[in-house]
Scaffold this active site. Sequence first.
Site, PDB file in Angstrom:
ATOM      1  N   LYS A  89      42.778  57.360  80.493  1.00 22.70           N
ATOM      2  CA  LYS A  89      41.379  57.374  80.901  1.00 22.70           C
ATOM      3  C   LYS A  89      41.143  57.754  82.362  1.00 22.70           C
ATOM      4  O   LYS A  89      40.088  58.312  82.696  1.00 22.70           O
ATOM      5  CB  LYS A  89      40.758  56.000  80.639  1.00 22.70           C
ATOM      6  CG  LYS A  89      40.423  55.730  79.187  1.00 22.70           C
ATOM      7  CD  LYS A  89      39.128  56.407  78.795  1.00 22.70           C
ATOM      8  CE  LYS A  89      38.624  55.949  77.449  1.00 22.70           C
ATOM      9  NZ  LYS A  89      37.301  56.472  77.116  1.00 22.70           N
TER      10      LYS A  89
ATOM     11  N   ASP B 178      35.731  49.281  77.527  1.00 17.22           N
ATOM     12  CA  ASP B 178      36.492  48.367  76.680  1.00 17.22           C
ATOM     13  C   ASP B 178      37.832  48.047  77.331  1.00 17.22           C
ATOM     14  O   ASP B 178      38.619  47.297  76.767  1.00 17.22           O
ATOM     15  CB  ASP B 178      36.709  48.999  75.302  1.00 17.22           C
ATOM     16  CG  ASP B 178      35.426  49.011  74.486  1.00 17.22           C
ATOM     17  OD1 ASP B 178      34.830  47.945  74.301  1.00 17.22           O
ATOM     18  OD2 ASP B 178      35.021  50.103  74.043  1.00 17.22           O
TER      19      ASP B 178
END
Length: 404
Positions: free
Chosen positions: A77, A120
């Site tokens: 990410k 998340d």
Amino acid sequence: MSRFTIPMNIADNGWFNGQGMALFSREPALKARAFHQQLPGYQPTPLYAMNAFAKALGVSQVWVKDESRRFGLNAFKMLGGAYAIARLYCQKYQIDINNFSFEQCRNSPREKMTFATTTDGNHGRGVAWAAKELGQHAVIYMPKGSSQERVDHITRLGAECIVTDMNYDDTVRLTERTATEHGWEVVQDTAWEGYTEIPTWIMQGYATLAVEAAEQMPVAPTHVFLQAGVGAMAAGVLGYLVDVYGAEKLHSVIVEPDRADCLYRSGRSGTITPVGGDMNTIMAGLACGEPNPLGWPLLRNCAHQFISCDDRVAALGMRVLGNPLQGDTPVISGESGAVTMGVLAAVMFHPQKQDLMQQLGLDESSRILLISTEGDTDVQHYREVVWEGKHSISGCNNQEHQHG
């Protein structure tokens, strides 16, 4: 070999037309990759050839790209978050991105910025890392049910982390409202009306892993299986791959948890179809109910199929990757990272294996690319699944048991 059935729905995409998007194509991907290459410590993550598994499945090749090896952050990410934050900083202070340096900006007397996001786990960790490297502030919001370990990963990087009592999509809206009130910069990998530039940069940043994979594969893939939450990574990566290989020649499959299968439902209806509720899946990084409107057109145009699957598919993938056939490289892959391998394993063990292979266009000549997007970002749960057998196949429909 055992035969068993794990719940898994496969929908053919009736809206496929093979049209790519300039925003998510070769040129912006190479620009993002050039940015990442100049970061201290950058190196391509490994691509492993799972030859023994491929032979057992009955295909030519299965490659797994291991994103747990990305800048020591255990997930892909940061590729998006760091690139977007750098672009945002350069835009604000009129700096050429080609001359950008985290170190120089960190030591600048300029006014500090605060970056806010919903996560998340992995995206927030990437944003927190980039903010720290840049000497700026970060405020990270997480949906209810987020594990303490994922919270700790973020706070150790100096960011403030707030766990809400809402699901992911409602937390995104809270983040946007709060950031507006405080004058913070939102760095989110989904888009809404009036908010498209930053998520575009994030998605372009994700494409670096696809550029690497294309360089690492000795021949072109025939298939790619991509997991999806809002679809930002899937669209960013697929956009580059179809530009390089052609959408008609690359059979692409989008995989989601059945409790958060907004893209599967959108693929069936042909229009964005949200999913509400708690979306209580072990695949925390994919527990998103609203597709990214920037990426959706590309997935609608270029994905061949959408899969909605049970959590046990992801758990199976974690065990298969962590304990591979002899000669294959073990990969520590988390719940969201392993689901695509879980799909292939579920097909291999299925009583109607040949029917599923045919449906997915798989045969002895197929060369399949998978992205293990994260490592054991929640170590306790990883051990519960891989060591203790949590979410095992024992509750599945065991059709037969044979040795072979």
